[in-house]
Design an enzyme around this catalytic site. Structure first.
Site, PDB file in Angstrom:
ATOM      1  CB  THR A  32       4.826   9.681   5.224  1.00 42.28           C
ATOM      2  OG1 THR A  32       4.404   8.462   5.848  1.00 42.28           O
ATOM      3  CG2 THR A  32       4.278  10.863   5.995  1.00 42.28           C
ATOM      4  N   GLY A  74       0.812  -1.211   0.000  1.00 40.35           N
ATOM      5  CA  GLY A  74       0.000   0.000   0.000  1.00 40.35           C
ATOM      6  C   GLY A  74       0.841   1.253   0.000  1.00 40.35           C
ATOM      7  CD  GLU A  75       2.060   5.226  -3.332  1.00 40.53           C
ATOM      8  OE1 GLU A  75       1.719   4.302  -4.097  1.00 40.53           O
ATOM      9  OE2 GLU A  75       2.571   6.286  -3.699  1.00 40.53           O
ATOM     10  CB  VAL A 116       3.128   0.130   3.766  1.00 37.61           C
ATOM     11  CG1 VAL A 116       3.258  -0.968   4.816  1.00 37.61           C
ATOM     12  CG2 VAL A 116       2.941   1.486   4.444  1.00 37.61           C
ATOM     13  CG  ASP A 123      -4.030  11.564  10.354  1.00 35.60           C
ATOM     14  OD1 ASP A 123      -5.128  12.099  10.096  1.00 35.60           O
ATOM     15  OD2 ASP A 123      -3.331  11.005   9.497  1.00 35.60           O
TER      16      ASP A 123
HETATM   17  O1  3AM Z   1      -3.845   0.853   1.471  1.00 31.57           O
HETATM   18  P1  3AM Z   1      -4.354  -0.116   2.510  1.00 31.57           P
HETATM   19  O2  3AM Z   1      -5.403   0.458   3.404  1.00 31.57           O
HETATM   20  O3  3AM Z   1      -4.672  -1.463   1.996  1.00 31.57           O
HETATM   21  O4  3AM Z   1      -3.232  -0.516   6.083  1.00 31.57           O
HETATM   22  C1  3AM Z   1      -2.180   0.210   5.540  1.00 31.57           C
HETATM   23  C2  3AM Z   1      -2.455   0.670   4.147  1.00 31.57           C
HETATM   24  O5  3AM Z   1      -3.096  -0.358   3.475  1.00 31.57           O
HETATM   25  C3  3AM Z   1      -0.968  -0.666   5.324  1.00 31.57           C
HETATM   26  O6  3AM Z   1      -0.232  -0.016   4.312  1.00 31.57           O
HETATM   27  C4  3AM Z   1      -1.092   0.784   3.549  1.00 31.57           C
HETATM   28  C5  3AM Z   1      -0.543   2.181   3.491  1.00 31.57           C
HETATM   29  O7  3AM Z   1      -0.489   2.749   4.757  1.00 31.57           O
HETATM   30  N1  3AM Z   1      -0.147  -0.787   6.516  1.00 31.57           N
HETATM   31  C6  3AM Z   1       0.543   0.192   7.110  1.00 31.57           C
HETATM   32  N2  3AM Z   1       1.198  -0.294   8.168  1.00 31.57           N
HETATM   33  C7  3AM Z   1       0.902  -1.606   8.249  1.00 31.57           C
HETATM   34  C8  3AM Z   1       1.247  -2.659   9.161  1.00 31.57           C
HETATM   35  N3  3AM Z   1       2.051  -2.424  10.204  1.00 31.57           N
HETATM   36  C9  3AM Z   1       0.046  -1.927   7.198  1.00 31.57           C
HETATM   37  N4  3AM Z   1      -0.434  -3.159   7.032  1.00 31.57           N
HETATM   38  C10 3AM Z   1      -0.074  -4.099   7.925  1.00 31.57           C
HETATM   39  N5  3AM Z   1       0.739  -3.858   8.960  1.00 31.57           N
END
Ligand code: 3AM
Length: 507
Positions: A246, A242-243, A249, A354
């Site tokens: 900032t 995902g994105e 991920v 946030d």
């Molecule tokens: O774009 P989506 O919503 O699918 O849930 C977060 C988001 O996913 C995921 O990365 C994307 C961009 O923030 N994400 C962030 N931290 C995470 C974590 N610790 C994570 N997913 C799983 N574990």
């Protein structure tokens, strides 16, 4: 006749207005006729105009950090700083907030860190960069540090900027009261803290930097808070999932253990306010709670900050609220988990700023954890309120939008909005452009769900309590945890069944 009279009226002399001085050309925006889009806008403006996809957080446009080189970090500390006057000596919020602790005395004494929950100087996980700290101090260019005799030494640009800035400066200042005259550019500490006496003494010798800080200097500062290892040697099989606002991920695998981790990769040059990157590292490093995503370590890879954290395979609450219908029990479980984390953070003076479904992650067994600490802030006894406009429009508390001083109560408002999200699938005013929504939040009565008749009186009462317009009247996290809506529900597995259908998919 009439005309004559009009023209005979003596023209008022305009007050003399000087030409602008000391300005900086930070933003150069234009319009690309080919694409029909604005170009060169600061990210937060761009987001307001092109509101595609999930709304992103905004930060005070008055304190946008220019990410081109050279850049300025105005560090704000003066010698002989008087804590009692602190409230009137405002400075830049992001800087006070995020780089707090980035400056240390040569003796290695810690200027700040009032927020380690342990408070005993213990090192917390992820802080294994002590030796690197010393290295960074050596490497940090001395030119960025300037000893300052009085506050009058501030540039006019700074004083102008400060009129709109966050009062948290005083926090930073008071937290950075030092006895040494010399200072150097260093990074946040390992979790130890100074004694109360040190923190509260009214006179202090503090540090000040008013020179442009280059990308490289900023990198060096960040380098001193991260682990020195190369994460590519520790983790492999990176897959983007995902994105965020900032950076991207990924999931990755720890070679030694086979455990899956989430890695957030943030490009230092692509941040609304790069100083906020320190938050991601320092807050997660210092605060540990069952309902807060655990950080395993952070690393600097060329121009990217990598934050390695536990992987929550259930994904974000956004996926659930937009695709499923939650029972009141499930809503209560999620809300309770978030409030527990907030009660803990608030007790340490940390505001998340946030809170929204995107910042809440879940495991497949239904555990709920708060993440995304990139926009948080600190309040202290000296500085009980913040002022910067920070947050994601639809979830922002009215006092933040109204540019009033705000504290931990603003997170409670966002929790109220998030509960509405869990019922309606979206926050109030979501079909309005962000600015319009913000105006409504500020000016209208608190929003409600689309169909209040569907709610139990207890849930309705809970929302009403969280969404009280006046922050003074709004309940705190601890109080809300006692609310009758939350109390009867105590089944941590109530989400497990639902979560089976929610798993992270790769991009
Ligand atoms: O774009 P989506 O919503 O699918 O849930 C977060 C988001 O996913 C995921 O990365 C994307 C961009 O923030 N994400 C962030 N931290 C995470 C974590 N610790 C994570 N997913 C799983 N574990």
């Amino acid at each position: 006749m009439m005309l004559k009279r009009v023209f005979s009226v003596k023209r008022r002399r305009r007050p003399p207005i000087s030409k602008p001085s000391d300005f900086e050309h930070r933003v150069h925006a234009g319009f690309d006729a080919k694409t029909g889009k604005f170009v060169g806008l600061p990210p937060q403006w761009e987001q307001l105009i092109n509101n595609e996809g999930r709304p992103r957080p905004i930060v005070d446009p008055e304190s946008i950090t220019d990410t081109s080189e050279p850049n300025r970090i105005t560090q704000f500390f003066d010698e002989d700083f008087d804590v009692n006057k602190a409230q009137n000596q405002a400075i830049n919020v992001s800087r006070s907030n995020s780089l707090r602790g980035s400056f240390k005395n040569r003796d290695g004494d810690l200027p700040n860190s009032p927020r380690s929950p342990k408070g005993n100087g213990n090192r917390s996980p992820g802080s294994e960069a002590a030796t690197d700290n010393q290295q960074a101090t050596k490497e940090a260019p001395k030119s960025i540090l300037k000893k300052r005799g009085t506050t009058n030494g501030a540039s006019s640009r700074d004083s102008k900027r400060s009129q709109n800035d966050d009062r948290s400066a005083s926090s930073t200042r008071s937290q950075n009261q030092e006895q040494n005259t010399s200072s150097s550019f260093r990074a946040p500490d390992n979790g130890a803290r100074r004694s109360n006496n040190d923190q509260n003494s009214s006179k202090s010798r503090l540090m000040y930097s008013d020179e442009p800080v280059t990308h490289e200097q900023f990198r060096q500062a960040l380098k001193s808070v991260v682990k020195p290892e190369n994460p590519r040697e520790i983790f492999d099989r990176f897959v983007k999932i995902g994105e965020g606002s900032t950076g991207v991920v990924c999931i990755a695998t720890e070679k030694l253990t086979g455990r899956q981790v989430a890695v957030k990769k943030m490009d230092l040059r692509r941040q609304q306010r790069r100083e906020l990157l320190f938050n991601e590292v320092v807050i997660m490093r210092d605060y540990h709670h069952p309902n807060i995503v655990e950080m395993y370590g952070s690393y600097l890879i060329e121009n990217e900050l990598w934050v390695v954290m536990e992987f929550l395979e259930g994904g974000s609450l956004t996926d659930i609220v937009t695709n499923a219908s939650l029972s009141e029990e499930q809503i209560a479980h999620i809300t309770k988990s978030c409030l527990k984390a907030l009660a803990f953070l608030h007790s340490q003076g940390v505001l998340h700023r946030d809170i929204k479904s995107d910042s809440i992650l879940l495991t497949t067994s239904g555990q709920v954890k708060i993440s995304d600490f990139g926009f948080c802030a600190q309040v202290t006894q000296d500085v009980p309120k913040r002022r910067s406009l920070v947050g994601t429009p639809y979830w922002m508390a009215p006092e933040i939008i109204a540019r009033q001083p705000y504290g931990t109560e603003s997170d409670i408002w966002s929790i109220g909005v998030m509960v509405i999200e869990m019922i309606d699938g979206e926050p109030p005013y979501f079909n309005e452009p962000p600015l319009q929504a913000m105006r409504k939040i500020r000016d209208l009565n608190p929003p409600t769900v689309k169909n209040p008749a569907k709610l139990s009186p207890r849930l309705k009462s809970f929302i009403d309590k969280a969404l009280i317009h006046s922050p003074q009247q709004r309940s705190g996290a601890l109080d809300l945890l006692q609310h009758p809506f939350l109390r009867p529900y105590n089944n941590p597995n109530c989400l497990a069944e639902l979560m089976k259908s929610f798993r992270h998919s790769v991009c």
